[in-house]
Design a protein around this motif. Structure first.
Motif, PDB file in Angstrom:
ATOM      1  N   VAL A 199       6.769   7.459  -4.923  1.00  0.00           N
ATOM      2  CA  VAL A 199       6.207   7.011  -3.645  1.00  0.00           C
ATOM      3  C   VAL A 199       7.011   7.604  -2.490  1.00  0.00           C
ATOM      4  CG1 VAL A 199       5.877   4.996  -2.151  1.00  0.00           C
ATOM      5  CG2 VAL A 199       5.222   4.890  -4.562  1.00  0.00           C
ATOM      6  N   SER A 200       6.318   8.098  -1.489  1.00  0.00           N
ATOM      7  CA  SER A 200       6.978   8.664  -0.314  1.00  0.00           C
ATOM      8  C   SER A 200       6.931   7.720   0.882  1.00  0.00           C
ATOM      9  CB  SER A 200       6.323   9.994   0.069  1.00  0.00           C
ATOM     10  OG  SER A 200       6.970  10.570   1.174  1.00  0.00           O
ATOM     11  N   LEU A 201       5.795   7.024   1.053  1.00  0.00           N
ATOM     12  CA  LEU A 201       5.594   6.107   2.175  1.00  0.00           C
ATOM     13  C   LEU A 201       4.917   4.839   1.681  1.00  0.00           C
ATOM     14  CD1 LEU A 201       3.877   8.632   4.609  1.00  0.00           C
ATOM     15  CD2 LEU A 201       6.265   7.947   4.762  1.00  0.00           C
ATOM     16  N   TYR A 202       5.136   3.751   2.392  1.00  0.00           N
ATOM     17  CA  TYR A 202       4.369   2.545   2.057  1.00  0.00           C
ATOM     18  C   TYR A 202       4.250   1.636   3.273  1.00  0.00           C
ATOM     19  CZ  TYR A 202       8.718  -0.229   1.656  1.00  0.00           C
ATOM     20  OH  TYR A 202       9.903  -0.875   1.910  1.00  0.00           O
ATOM     21  N   SER A 203       3.284   0.753   3.197  1.00  0.00           N
ATOM     22  CA  SER A 203       3.106  -0.301   4.189  1.00  0.00           C
ATOM     23  C   SER A 203       2.520  -1.497   3.444  1.00  0.00           C
ATOM     24  CB  SER A 203       2.197   0.166   5.328  1.00  0.00           C
ATOM     25  OG  SER A 203       2.084  -0.841   6.312  1.00  0.00           O
ATOM     26  N   PHE A 204       1.807  -2.347   4.168  1.00  0.00           N
ATOM     27  CA  PHE A 204       1.217  -3.541   3.568  1.00  0.00           C
ATOM     28  C   PHE A 204      -0.245  -3.647   3.991  1.00  0.00           C
ATOM     29  CE2 PHE A 204       5.689  -4.134   4.492  1.00  0.00           C
ATOM     30  CZ  PHE A 204       6.195  -4.488   3.248  1.00  0.00           C
ATOM     31  N   LYS A 205      -0.972  -4.472   3.282  1.00  0.00           N
ATOM     32  CA  LYS A 205      -2.408  -4.621   3.546  1.00  0.00           C
ATOM     33  C   LYS A 205      -2.684  -4.910   5.020  1.00  0.00           C
ATOM     34  CE  LYS A 205      -6.497  -7.242   2.086  1.00  0.00           C
ATOM     35  NZ  LYS A 205      -6.910  -7.633   3.437  1.00  0.00           N
ATOM     36  N   HIS A 225       0.866  -1.170   0.000  1.00  0.00           N
ATOM     37  CA  HIS A 225       0.000   0.000   0.000  1.00  0.00           C
ATOM     38  C   HIS A 225       0.903   1.221   0.000  1.00  0.00           C
ATOM     39  CE1 HIS A 225      -4.141  -1.630   1.419  1.00  0.00           C
ATOM     40  NE2 HIS A 225      -3.487  -2.539   0.716  1.00  0.00           N
ATOM     41  N   ALA A 226       0.918   1.949  -1.100  1.00  0.00           N
ATOM     42  CA  ALA A 226       1.848   3.068  -1.258  1.00  0.00           C
ATOM     43  C   ALA A 226       1.127   4.405  -1.196  1.00  0.00           C
ATOM     44  CB  ALA A 226       2.596   2.936  -2.587  1.00  0.00           C
ATOM     45  N   VAL A 227       1.835   5.404  -0.672  1.00  0.00           N
ATOM     46  CA  VAL A 227       1.343   6.780  -0.616  1.00  0.00           C
ATOM     47  C   VAL A 227       2.274   7.632  -1.479  1.00  0.00           C
ATOM     48  CG1 VAL A 227       0.901   8.771   0.865  1.00  0.00           C
ATOM     49  CG2 VAL A 227       0.414   6.473   1.706  1.00  0.00           C
TER      50      VAL A 227
END
Length: 509
Positions: free
Chosen positions: A243-249, A89-91
């Protein structure tokens, strides 16, 4: 000197897991790897939990990753190899969570200058302390540098090169977000290393920023590592340029869980929880004593906090400084509200400077989770999620006594703070309260010099039998921990005859 073939790794947080993962992938298949974790779970401070019938995701540790720098690239490479890309999940850089950052000072939410020129000018004009910083930025190149590897506190450095208010307000807020620490105690050299290096090399932070490029301070190992990663991950890295930030579902814990699952499928790897190490004995081999048994190894890699390693050594005076730096504890209060649009502003959240008056509950900051990672819950954008962070260095006096506020008190204080700061008067639908005890090491002034002494002491006293990795040494972020564990393993597997301690950087710089 023969290369070790039987490794025992102490500590199953992200550093220990990463070390085991890199060894399992790149060491000869005959290499034996045993990972011992003292608690009943792997992942350390990485904790992602879904709560309630709506399965709302709460992060009680790190909540986002950055793709920047060598560490960012190394973690993305790991993500790709673990087949986690479908869960990303990317921002992007134009998202509100990236563009809008706030602080609370002295009694209101203030938007910091962002990427938009117009909004940045408005923010500067409306806030006197930002306006006052402009002359200090313009005159910084003309201030005489302090060279000769001089270390000092972050506050001393920023005040000397810019001004006191920039340190007391902007920088102290940032340090609350990264280290939960005291800007007047932490080392500039070991926390804001880039700023320190710019003054050392160019005589000025501003001059250095204008004259240097991204690779100016990279070691040859970093450059080689980046080239390999860039060649192997071209498509993913191209996507992540914006992309600046990301995480996972399912949160950051999805990363540590994927490492564990991958390691379980490797025949030469053993993973054991509930194995608290009580002491080490060094002889022809290393003996590791735990509450569950005795193990032997050619080489022990400690991914434990440095103070924990200090207590299990056979002679406490053989390795200096392991128990010098303290770690701070942080109270994490997650709250979810059944309304999607109750925040007065959109953004990542806000941090609270040390100099903010009337902060009796010692709040470090508030994260707007539903803005920062809006797609982790089903249905998305239906809830408002927030995380209140309290304590850090403010908890130092009560940490020693283990006299923390109760969960009920922390929850009530958080609700009160959100009413006061954000005008939220609703009752949370779900909440989770936890105190992460001794979770962030504090790199006090002189940290680099102490690591140098520690490096040579390990080489002298535990030649080729002990090395260290983890947040106690070269950085506290997930990216830092993974990168330093990767470098440790690659140093082992190189053809160099040098003794590997995990602190080789002190010989390069």
């Amino acid at each position: 000197m023969s290369r070790p073939n039987n490794f025992v790794i102490l500590g199953g947080g992200i550093s220990g897991l990463s070390t085991a993962w890199y060894l399992s992938r790149y060491a000869p298949s005959s290499t034996k790897i045993l990972l011992l974790e003292g608690s009943n779970r792997f992942g350390g401070w990485i904790k992602s939990k879904r709560v309630g019938k709506h399965k709302i995701l709460f992060e009680q540790g790190p909540r986002t990753l950055r793709p920047n720098g060598v560490g960012g690239s190394v973690v993305l490479d790991m993500v790709n190899k673990l087949n986690l890309t479908p869960s990303l999940h990317a921002v992007t850089k134009d998202d509100d969570a990236v563009k809008n950052r706030f602080i609370y000072y002295p009694d209101r939410i203030i938007k910091l200058p962002g990427t938009s020129l117009l909004s940045s000018l408005k923010s500067i004009i409306m806030n006197n302390f930002l306006l006052k910083s402009i002359p200090s930025i313009l005159f910084e190149p003309f201030i005489k540098p302090q060279k000769n590897n001089h270390d000092e506190t972050i506050h001393e450095f920023i005040s000397r090169r810019f001004n006191n208010s920039m340190s007391d307000i902007l920088i102290s807020a940032l340090i609350h977000g990264i280290y939960a620490g005291d800007v007047k105690k932490l080392s500039i050299r070991s926390t804001f290393t880039r700023l320190y290096d710019l003054e050392q090399r160019y005589g000025s932070v501003i001059k250095g920023l204008l004259m240097s490029n991204k690779e100016a301070f990279l070691s040859q190992q970093d450059k080689d590592l980046l080239k390999i990663i860039n060649d192997e991950n071209k498509e993913l890295l191209a996507i992540f340029k914006n992309v600046s930030l990301y995480s996972f579902k399912d949160g950051i814990e999805q990363l540590s869980s994927a490492i564990v699952n991958d390691l379980k499928n490797r025949e030469n790897v053993q993973l054991k929880t509930n194995n608290q190490v009580t002491k080490l004995e060094f002889g022809e081999n290393v003996k590791i004593f735990t509450n569950d048994g005795i193990y032997e190894a050619d080489h022990v890699i400690s991914a434990l906090p440095s103070r924990a390693l200090y207590h299990i050594l056979p002679k406490k005076d053989t390795l200096p400084h392991l128990n010098y730096n303290p770690s701070v504890s942080v109270a994490i209060i997650n709250l979810a509200y059944a309304h999607p649009n109750i925040l007065p502003v959109k953004g990542f959240g806000y941090l609270i400077p040390q100099s903010t008056p009337n902060n009796p509950y010692h709040v470090l900051g508030v994260v707007f989770d539903s803005d920062a990672m809006p797609l982790q819950d089903e249905p998305s954008r239906t809830y408002t999620k927030l995380t209140v962070m309290m304590g850090g260095h403010y908890f130092n006096s009560i940490s020693e006594k283990d006299d923390f506020p109760s969960e009920e008190i922390l929850l009530q204080r958080s609700i009160e703070i959100l009413e006061k700061h954000l005008g939220i008067y609703s009752t949370p639908l779900y909440y989770l309260v936890d105190i992460q005890k001794n979770c962030i090491p504090q790199y006090y002034v002189g940290h680099y010099s102490r690591l140098k002494e520690l490096h040579y002491a390990i080489k002298r006293n535990y030649t080729n039998q002990l090395s260290v990795t983890g947040a106690s040494y070269w950085g506290v972020s997930v990216n830092d921990c993974v990168l330093n564990s990767a470098k440790l393993v690659f140093n082992f597997l190189s053809n160099s005859p040098n003794v590997v301690t995990g602190l080789e950087k002190v010989e390069i710089e």
